[in-house]
Motif scaffolding. Structure first.
Motif, PDB file in Angstrom:
ATOM      1  N   THR A 320       0.826  -1.201   0.000  1.00 31.83           N
ATOM      2  CA  THR A 320       0.000   0.000   0.000  1.00 31.83           C
ATOM      3  C   THR A 320       0.867   1.260   0.000  1.00 31.83           C
ATOM      4  OG1 THR A 320      -1.666  -1.207   1.261  1.00 31.83           O
ATOM      5  CG2 THR A 320      -1.883   1.180   1.179  1.00 31.83           C
ATOM      6  N   GLU A 340      -2.507   3.806  -3.727  1.00 36.68           N
ATOM      7  CA  GLU A 340      -2.510   2.643  -4.612  1.00 36.68           C
ATOM      8  C   GLU A 340      -2.214   1.397  -3.797  1.00 36.68           C
ATOM      9  OE1 GLU A 340       1.849   2.023  -6.555  1.00 36.68           O
ATOM     10  OE2 GLU A 340       0.636   3.624  -7.451  1.00 36.68           O
ATOM     11  N   ARG A 341      -2.697   0.260  -4.298  1.00 37.14           N
ATOM     12  CA  ARG A 341      -2.556  -0.977  -3.544  1.00 37.14           C
ATOM     13  C   ARG A 341      -2.555  -2.164  -4.495  1.00 37.14           C
ATOM     14  NH1 ARG A 341      -6.278  -2.601   1.717  1.00 37.14           N
ATOM     15  NH2 ARG A 341      -4.604  -3.623   2.873  1.00 37.14           N
ATOM     16  N   LYS A 342      -1.781  -3.162  -4.127  1.00 37.21           N
ATOM     17  CA  LYS A 342      -1.725  -4.396  -4.905  1.00 37.21           C
ATOM     18  C   LYS A 342      -2.974  -5.218  -4.603  1.00 37.21           C
ATOM     19  CE  LYS A 342       1.387  -8.281  -5.855  1.00 37.21           C
ATOM     20  NZ  LYS A 342       2.672  -8.914  -5.488  1.00 37.21           N
ATOM     21  N   VAL A 348      -2.070  -3.836  -9.751  1.00 39.87           N
ATOM     22  CA  VAL A 348      -2.001  -2.748  -8.776  1.00 39.87           C
ATOM     23  C   VAL A 348      -3.055  -1.720  -9.158  1.00 39.87           C
ATOM     24  CG1 VAL A 348      -0.594  -0.902  -7.793  1.00 39.87           C
ATOM     25  CG2 VAL A 348       0.458  -3.104  -8.369  1.00 39.87           C
ATOM     26  N   LEU A 349      -3.902  -1.350  -8.196  1.00 38.28           N
ATOM     27  CA  LEU A 349      -4.978  -0.394  -8.437  1.00 38.28           C
ATOM     28  C   LEU A 349      -4.690   0.893  -7.672  1.00 38.28           C
ATOM     29  CD1 LEU A 349      -7.807   0.190  -9.628  1.00 38.28           C
ATOM     30  CD2 LEU A 349      -8.772  -0.742  -7.511  1.00 38.28           C
ATOM     31  N   GLY A 350      -4.850   2.033  -8.335  1.00 37.76           N
ATOM     32  CA  GLY A 350      -4.599   3.315  -7.696  1.00 37.76           C
ATOM     33  C   GLY A 350      -5.674   4.323  -8.041  1.00 37.76           C
ATOM     34  N   THR A 352      -6.411   8.735  -7.639  1.00 40.17           N
ATOM     35  CA  THR A 352      -5.863  10.041  -7.290  1.00 40.17           C
ATOM     36  C   THR A 352      -6.918  11.112  -7.505  1.00 40.17           C
ATOM     37  OG1 THR A 352      -3.647   9.355  -7.989  1.00 40.17           O
ATOM     38  CG2 THR A 352      -4.026  11.704  -7.747  1.00 40.17           C
ATOM     39  N   LYS A 366      -6.267   4.284 -11.987  1.00 38.08           N
ATOM     40  CA  LYS A 366      -5.214   3.626 -12.771  1.00 38.08           C
ATOM     41  C   LYS A 366      -5.068   2.174 -12.328  1.00 38.08           C
ATOM     42  CE  LYS A 366      -0.355   4.324 -14.089  1.00 38.08           C
ATOM     43  NZ  LYS A 366       0.843   5.159 -13.839  1.00 38.08           N
ATOM     44  N   LEU A 367      -5.064   1.287 -13.301  1.00 38.97           N
ATOM     45  CA  LEU A 367      -4.879  -0.138 -13.038  1.00 38.97           C
ATOM     46  C   LEU A 367      -3.675  -0.642 -13.819  1.00 38.97           C
ATOM     47  CD1 LEU A 367      -5.843  -2.897 -11.892  1.00 38.97           C
ATOM     48  CD2 LEU A 367      -7.241  -3.148 -13.955  1.00 38.97           C
ATOM     49  N   ASN A 368      -2.680  -1.135 -13.108  1.00 37.13           N
ATOM     50  CA  ASN A 368      -1.506  -1.759 -13.732  1.00 37.13           C
ATOM     51  C   ASN A 368      -1.703  -3.262 -13.681  1.00 37.13           C
ATOM     52  OD1 ASN A 368      -0.642   0.950 -12.948  1.00 37.13           O
ATOM     53  ND2 ASN A 368       1.346   0.301 -13.699  1.00 37.13           N
ATOM     54  N   TYR A 400     -13.987   0.536  -3.563  1.00 40.39           N
ATOM     55  CA  TYR A 400     -12.881  -0.411  -3.431  1.00 40.39           C
ATOM     56  C   TYR A 400     -13.144  -1.416  -2.313  1.00 40.39           C
ATOM     57  CZ  TYR A 400      -8.386  -2.255  -1.964  1.00 40.39           C
ATOM     58  OH  TYR A 400      -7.386  -3.094  -1.576  1.00 40.39           O
TER      59      TYR A 400
END
Length: 559
Positions: A320, A340-342, A348-350, A352, A366-368, A400
């Motif tokens: 986190t 953001e958090r795994k 990883v979802l963030g 802002t 943002k989603l990685n 979330y």
């Protein structure tokens, strides 16, 4: 001589655990443990053919563990890379007199060569999808404009821009790489795209160069070049120049970045940009295990600004991070905060929140996912409305938590159980073999244990009454408990010496007479023992060192 065990048989045993010695054990400690196990497992001590065969296998396993740990070079490789390090191609040409540091460097060189051969047959795809959403109608709505329109009672939310980009790398040789990339963009009904081809060559350990060719319907052909060079051990420079051809003529551009390590965790950057948007930028970036700090200042045309950001990294399994930044310049002032958090192994979802003048309020999600990025900037209002800031902050958090509880956690739990089941199935044969080895070891220990018990009884010493190893569950699941706990009373009694039992800081599955009764789950060692006529009991987590006897283990100490 008995045949050596196969590599896959040895690979499943930890040599230190097998010999029950510390990872810092001296040669004398290794030799003492090895001699003791040899006396226990030596084939010549057993007349029964079956016991002799079992002793032969265990003796060879102990012998191979001792051969590796007693050799400084082999031990250095094993300590750093485990059993797989001993099997790397090319070790046969390594000089035997090298130090552990030299061995590590040689291993990394061999790994790089093998990785380079593998990279020649692979690509490295990267991509990004950005979808801009205009949701200003949720907060800046004029009711009189919608009274006479069908469906006018509902706010209008629309997608006003989109950007898609993708790139792949194609290693040509060990020093040359081709990178092909392309992108498509659209904004309020107008769009365009471009495609780029870059050829990169690593010229030396200190630098590389890159030539880029591009074409597109929005900017025209592009010809560029980029150079990276390490000036010193703590300083490097990058230079990039290009020519953009368009209907208005040729537009040259040049960017130079000079960077220097100020200390172990801090970098300083100086950037000069010349072209259609000229600027000079200086920044300081400090990155540690728990935080990331950036300060930047830019003077240029048309943008001049000052920016400061801070990110705190929690040391949890979800990695986190919370962050905040402020940016002020000729364009106005923007304050951003988010987290953001795994959420899974590769995702990883963030989120802002951006609050600015005159930009208004925006929410960026943002989603990685592996090497892909999905970005959703949502513009909420052009004004600084408290309601927009509140919903932009609280809304994603509530969403979330709901998704985490209803979807992510059940999915991750099911995935973990599925992976655990696959691991159990794949290791079933190894576990069965280890179980057979453990049972054989227990049979070989019987005579030694009988003598140890007689000696300890005569001196009122240490007697292991019962010992169990595995996963302990509640009384409501005793039937399940029996399947996940094994009796290790005999193996532990066999390790008793001079009324002491010392287990090193390592998993117990590698000890003689032990095996893993519950693959992939947390295990403990529970011991009920008698010392000087007094009952003692201890429950020790797997992997922790254990020393018996101890005054704190007395059963009557808590009563």
């Amino acid at each position: 001589m008995a045949p050596a065990l196969e590599d896959d048989e040895i690979d499943n045993n930890d040599y230190y655990s097998l010999l029950n010695v510390r990872r810092e054990a001296t040669q004398e400690e290794l030799k003492g443990s090895y001699r003791r196990l040899c006396m226990l497992y030596h084939p010549d001590k057993h007349r029964d053919p079956e016991l002799k065969r079992q002793a032969e296998q265990l003796f060879n396993l102990v012998h191979q563990a001792y051969e590796v740990l007693s050799d400084p070079q082999l031990r250095a490789i094993y300590d750093i890379y485990g059993k797989r390090g001993l099997d790397v191609e090319g070790w046969e040409v390594v000089e035997r007199k090298r130090t552990p540091v030299e061995i590590r460097e040689e291993f990394e060189r061999l790994q790089r060569e093998r990785e380079e051969r593998r990279l020649q047959q692979r690509t490295n795809p990267k991509g990004m999808i950005s979808v801009g959403i205009d949701a200003t109608d949720l907060f800046d709505r004029y009711e009189e404009d919608y009274k006479d329109l069908p469906g006018g009672g509902f706010p209008h939310v629309e997608i006003n821009k989109m950007h898609i980009s993708q790139s792949i790398e194609a290693p040509l040789t060990t020093t040359d790489t081709a990178v092909l990339s392309g992108s498509l963009s659209t904004h309020n009904g107008n769009g365009g795209g471009n495609i780029n081809l870059a050829l990169r060559r690593v010229t030396s350990a200190k630098g590389w160069g890159e030539v880029e060719f591009g074409a597109g319907d929005s900017h025209g052909p592009l010809l560029g070049m980029k150079i990276f060079r390490n000036l010193t051990a703590r300083c490097f420079v990058t230079a990039q120049c290009g020519l953009q051809f368009s209907s208005r003529g040729v537009r040259p551009g040049c960017t130079t970045v000079l960077a220097r390590h100020l200390d172990k965790n801090t970098m300083g950057y100086l950037q000069w940009r010349w072209g259609t948007q000229s600027s000079m930028n200086t920044s300081i970036v400090r990155d540690t295990k728990t935080s990331h700090f950036t300060f930047a200042m830019q003077l240029g045309i048309p943008h001049s600004f000052m920016m400061m950001s801070y990110q705190y990294k929690f040391q949890d399994d979800e990695q986190t991070k919370v962050k905040g930044s402020i940016k002020s310049g000729f364009f106005g002032t923007v304050v951003e905060y988010g987290a953001e958090r795994k959420i899974s192994r590769h995702s990883v979802l963030g989120a802002t929140v951006s609050v600015g003048v005159p930009q208004g309020v925006s929410l960026k999600i943002k989603l990685n996912r592996a090497s892909q990025i999905y970005f959703f900037p949502i513009h909420l209002t052009d004004q600084l409305l408290p309601s927009a800031v509140f919903y932009a902050t609280v809304g994603p958090l509530i969403f979330y938590l709901a998704i985490q509880r209803l979807i992510i956690r059940p999915y991750v739990r099911a995935q973990q159980e599925q992976d655990l089941e696959k691991h159990r199935e794949s290791s079933a044969s190894d576990i069965a073999r280890k179980k057979q080895e453990a049972e054989s070891a227990v049979l070989l220990m019987q005579e030694s244990v009988r003598r140890i018990i007689e000696t300890e009884e005569s001196r009122m010493g240490l007697i292991i009454l019962n010992a169990w190893y595995g996963k302990f569950v509640t009384d409501n699941s005793r039937r399940h408990e029996r399947a996940k706990v094994i009796d290790v009373s005999v193996p532990l009694q066999c390790l008793v010496k001079d009324s002491k039992l010392i287990l090193t800081e390592a998993t117990k599955t590698g000890l003689p007479g032990f095996y893993d009764p519950c693959v992939g789950e947390e295990k403990s060692l529970k011991v009920l023992y008698q010392f000087r006529g007094v009952m003692h009991q201890v429950l020790s987590p797997d992997g922790e060192a254990l020393r018996i006897p101890k005054q704190s283990h007395r059963i009557d100490a808590d009563t």
